[in-house]
Write a protein that holds these residues in place. Structure first.
Motif, short mmCIF file in Angstrom:
data_model
loop_
_atom_site.label_atom_id
_atom_site.label_comp_id
_atom_site.label_asym_id
_atom_site.label_seq_id
_atom_site.Cartn_x
_atom_site.Cartn_y
_atom_site.Cartn_z
N ASN A 63 11.68 28.66 15.04
CA ASN A 63 12.60 28.35 14.39
C ASN A 63 12.06 27.44 13.34
O ASN A 63 11.06 26.78 13.69
CB ASN A 63 13.81 27.49 14.82
N PRO A 64 12.45 27.30 11.99
CA PRO A 64 11.88 26.62 10.80
C PRO A 64 11.63 25.31 11.06
O PRO A 64 10.78 24.58 10.68
CB PRO A 64 12.87 26.87 9.73
N THR A 65 12.50 24.49 12.07
CA THR A 65 12.28 23.14 12.31
C THR A 65 11.03 22.96 13.41
O THR A 65 10.76 21.68 13.64
CB THR A 65 13.67 22.45 12.88
N HIS A 66 10.51 24.08 13.97
CA HIS A 66 9.43 23.96 14.87
C HIS A 66 8.08 23.77 14.23
O HIS A 66 7.84 24.72 13.50
CB HIS A 66 9.56 24.87 15.84
N THR A 67 7.28 22.94 14.68
CA THR A 67 5.95 22.84 14.07
C THR A 67 4.98 23.40 15.05
O THR A 67 3.74 23.53 14.80
CB THR A 67 5.65 21.66 13.57
N GLN A 68 5.54 23.64 16.20
CA GLN A 68 4.39 24.20 17.31
C GLN A 68 4.36 25.61 17.14
O GLN A 68 4.86 26.51 16.67
CB GLN A 68 5.08 23.70 18.86
N THR A 69 2.86 25.99 17.86
CA THR A 69 2.33 27.19 17.92
C THR A 69 3.61 28.14 18.94
O THR A 69 3.76 27.60 19.84
CB THR A 69 1.17 27.33 18.66
N PRO A 70 3.98 29.15 18.48
CA PRO A 70 4.97 29.86 19.30
C PRO A 70 4.49 30.16 20.72
O PRO A 70 3.34 30.48 21.04
CB PRO A 70 5.15 31.14 18.58
N HIS A 71 5.42 29.92 21.69
CA HIS A 71 5.09 29.91 22.98
C HIS A 71 6.47 29.91 23.96
O HIS A 71 7.62 29.57 23.24
CB HIS A 71 4.33 28.58 23.62
#
Length: 295
Positions: A63-71
């Motif tokens: 999601n756009p609000t997430h700044t983490q590497t996808p996991h």
């Protein structure tokens, strides 16, 4: 975790990369992608299964609000219809779980009724030749048929498939981990480092033209191999598992040590090969032997 699985779409674990790749793989279908709403906002939630414990996971970082590497992260809040399990015992044993101590004892076992062990055992039996291929390739040792049968009998006696560290992806190495010490004699030693160390300790050792270590009359040099120390760690969402292979003498001195890192992707690729194409590479005699031991 950096991989997920959706058994109805693929038998292999899939790397978590981008939202676009996930949507393409799932065709944007439920239950894998769902719209979640609350009093203020709407958002998409991405579901899959944990490759190790079969519980539902959500994908973080799409999601756009997430700044983490996808996991992936376990979703143990409630059962999600059509997505994995809600199995607390499997979750507690999962190496992807956020926990301080991931070390398991060989006595940490599931009940015989649990769904995970039976799946792993069936994969070992039906793909025993492929499991042995990976071990032999890593070690550069070709095991005799009689030795492999005794190893299967060890695994059956110890009920190694019930071990809470087992999964469909790591069963070749967990099989080895639950076997007892075996003689190195009558095994074919293509490992030059190991062979050199053996000959330094006992120059009278004999090998035939196929590199088989021969039993020699009058020579009392005992040497055996075994597998130890199942280790699990997660680094940047990536699971690393290993066991240690040791060759010892009669006084239990270590003559040779090798750390074996698991290669679950290679195993998954092997067992998911097209069967027609794979026929030329299969050793069904080993599979029949495994079936007979567990019949």
């Amino acid at each position: 975790m950096d991989v997920f699985k959706i058994p109805s779409l693929s038998a292999k674990p899939i790397p978590i990369t981008t939202k676009e790749a996930f949507e393409s793989f799932t065709k944007k279908q439920k239950p894998w992608i769902q719209l979640i709403s609350d009093a203020m906002t709407f958002s998409w939630r991405y579901y899959a299964q944990c490759p190790h414990c079969d519980n539902a996971i959500i994908i973080i970082g799409f999601n756009p609000t997430h700044t983490q590497t996808p996991h992936g992260k376990h979703y143990m809040v409630r059962s999600v219809k059509g997505v994995g399990f809600l199995d607390r015992s499997a979750y507690e044993a999962c190496p992807y779980r956020n926990q301080a101590n991931k070390k398991l004892s060989k006595e940490d076992k599931y009940s015989t009724e649990h769904h995970l062990p039976s799946k792993a055992l069936n994969i070992l039996i039906e793909h025993f030749d492929r499991a042995i291929y990976l071990l032999e390739k890593e070690l550069q040792i070709k095991f005799s048929t009689s030795c492999l049968k005794r190893m299967l009998e060890d695994f059956r006696a110890s009920q190694g498939w019930l071990y809470k560290g087992v999964s469909e992806q790591n069963i070749p190495w967990i099989f080895a981990y639950f076997t007892l010490s075996k003689s190195l004699y009558n095994q074919r030693i293509f490992n030059k480092t190991l062979k050199s160390k053996l000959l330094v300790l006992e120059p009278k050792l004999q090998f035939d033209k196929h590199e088989t270590l021969l039993v020699t009359d009058g020579l009392f040099f005992k040497t055996s191999f075994s597998f130890f120390d199942h280790q699990r760690s997660v680094n940047n969402h990536h699971l690393i598992e290993s066991i240690t292979f040791k060759v010892s003498d009669k006084n239990n001195r270590d003559l040779y040590i090798k750390k074996i890192e698991f290669d679950p992707l290679h195993f998954a690729n092997l067992i998911n090969m097209d069967e027609e194409k794979a026929k030329a590479f299969r050793n069904m005699k080993l599979v029949e032997m495994a079936r007979a031991v567990f019949r």
